[in-house]
Design a protein around this motif. Structure first.
Motif, short mmCIF file in Angstrom:
data_model
loop_
_atom_site.label_atom_id
_atom_site.label_comp_id
_atom_site.label_asym_id
_atom_site.label_seq_id
_atom_site.Cartn_x
_atom_site.Cartn_y
_atom_site.Cartn_z
N LEU A 85 7.42 1.93 -1.99
CA LEU A 85 6.25 1.27 -2.56
C LEU A 85 5.86 0.12 -1.63
O LEU A 85 6.68 -0.76 -1.34
N ILE A 86 4.62 0.13 -1.17
CA ILE A 86 4.18 -0.88 -0.20
C ILE A 86 2.86 -1.51 -0.62
O ILE A 86 2.10 -0.94 -1.41
N GLU A 111 -4.70 -4.82 0.70
CA GLU A 111 -4.18 -5.42 -0.53
C GLU A 111 -3.97 -4.38 -1.63
O GLU A 111 -3.72 -4.73 -2.79
N GLY A 112 -4.04 -3.10 -1.28
CA GLY A 112 -3.75 -2.04 -2.25
C GLY A 112 -2.28 -1.69 -2.25
O GLY A 112 -1.56 -1.91 -1.26
N VAL A 156 -3.98 8.32 1.87
CA VAL A 156 -4.43 7.46 2.96
C VAL A 156 -3.41 7.49 4.09
O VAL A 156 -2.23 7.77 3.88
N PHE A 157 -3.88 7.20 5.29
CA PHE A 157 -3.00 7.06 6.44
C PHE A 157 -2.54 5.60 6.55
O PHE A 157 -3.32 4.68 6.33
N VAL A 158 -1.26 5.43 6.87
CA VAL A 158 -0.68 4.11 6.98
C VAL A 158 0.06 4.00 8.31
O VAL A 158 0.91 4.83 8.63
N GLU A 159 -0.26 2.96 9.07
CA GLU A 159 0.46 2.67 10.30
C GLU A 159 1.68 1.81 9.99
O GLU A 159 1.54 0.71 9.42
N VAL A 160 2.85 2.31 10.32
CA VAL A 160 4.08 1.54 10.13
C VAL A 160 4.40 0.82 11.44
O VAL A 160 4.59 1.47 12.48
N LEU A 208 0.18 7.68 -0.91
CA LEU A 208 -0.61 7.99 -2.09
C LEU A 208 -0.91 6.70 -2.84
O LEU A 208 -0.06 5.80 -2.91
N ASP A 209 -2.08 6.63 -3.42
CA ASP A 209 -2.45 5.48 -4.22
C ASP A 209 -1.45 5.32 -5.36
O ASP A 209 -1.09 6.28 -6.05
N TYR A 210 -0.95 4.12 -5.55
CA TYR A 210 0.01 3.82 -6.61
C TYR A 210 -0.72 3.72 -7.94
O TYR A 210 -1.75 3.05 -8.04
N LEU A 211 -0.20 4.39 -8.97
CA LEU A 211 -0.81 4.39 -10.29
C LEU A 211 0.04 3.53 -11.22
O LEU A 211 1.00 4.02 -11.83
N PRO A 212 -0.27 2.26 -11.35
CA PRO A 212 0.58 1.36 -12.14
C PRO A 212 0.60 1.73 -13.62
O PRO A 212 -0.44 2.04 -14.21
N GLY A 213 1.77 1.76 -14.19
CA GLY A 213 1.90 2.07 -15.60
C GLY A 213 1.92 3.55 -15.92
O GLY A 213 1.99 3.93 -17.09
#
Length: 239
Positions: free
Chosen positions: A4-5, A10-11, A48-52, A79-84
């Motif tokens: 989880l990042i 800020e997403g 989404v693509f994420v650069e580490v 993947l977009d985090y779905l809170p809850g």
């Protein structure tokens, strides 16, 4: 092992690491299968693509995690985090409507995703809607390309274990709709979204691989009647 990042937009995202066990092929499957599911009308969290940054794991005390971060430097998928959100659980009274369940059974047979069972549903309930996650095990033929032709014609008997099968009363209708939606142009566009670096191999260029994936998916679509009938028989056995 996803993480989880918080990204620089800020997403919050669930990051799938390129350096994990199945490597870039798991990310290819996650992206291609996920976008196919979205075309079919299934709810898939935004991909989404994420650069580490290579420096991310420099001070990580856990050796295994440090190695994972080092091996994942560069472009990864999240993947977009779905809170809850909660995991779909029929034992807790969760149900699915016939259209969603039928589309899901057809979709998972098409991409040959074995990870949608009661033991490992890979389904989240968020805001009263089902979300489909974790498709890294789909398209498993690409771990052994010489088997692609055989896999494309498979009846996929694993449909009998699908967690949503009991509600899948309209598989034929879902298949007819999928054939209209999954045109060669749509599949080509999805494959164009896969980064070249995830596709290049010693014996193939990125474009070679895209062409091979498109050929496989086209063959799989032509064989849809085979896996539809298998899924329908499995559904009838539940009645």
């Amino acid at each position: 092992m996803p993480g989880l990042i918080e990204a620089d937009d800020e997403g919050m995202y669930v990051l799938k690491f390129r350096g994990a066990g199945q490597g870039a092929l798991a990310l290819v499957a996650e992206l291609v299968a996920g976008e196919i599911g979205r075309v079919l009308g299934l709810a898939v969290p935004e991909l989404v693509f994420v650069e580490v940054d290579p420096a991310l794991g420099r001070n990580e005390p856990d050796a295994e995690i440090r190695h994972l971060l080092k091996a994942s430097a560069g472009l990864n998928l999240a993947l977009d985090y779905l809170p809850g959100s909660t995991m779909f659980d029929p034992a807790a009274g969760d149900v699915a409507d016939a259209a969603t369940a039928s589309t899901a059974v057809w979709f998972d047979a098409f991409v040959q995703n074995v990870d949608r069972t009661a033991r490992n549903a890979n389904l989240l309930v968020w805001q009263r809607r089902l979300y489909f996650i974790d498709h890294g095990a789909a398209l498993f033929f690409h771990h052994n390309w010489p088997t692609a032709g055989l896999k494309a014609a498979s009846a996929f008997p694993e449909s009998q274990h699908h967690v949503l099968l009991r509600w899948a009363s309209a598989i034929a209708e879902a298949g007819a709709r999928a054939r209209q939606l999954l045109t060669p142009a749509v599949l080509h566009e999805i494959l164009e979204g896969v980064p070249d670096d995830w596709l290049v191999a010693e014996d193939a260029t990125a474009e070679d691989r895209r062409a091979a994936y498109l050929a496989y998916l086209t063959q799989r679509l032509a064989a849809a009647g085979t896996f539809e009938e298998e899924a329908q028989r499995a559904y009838q056995r539940l009645l």
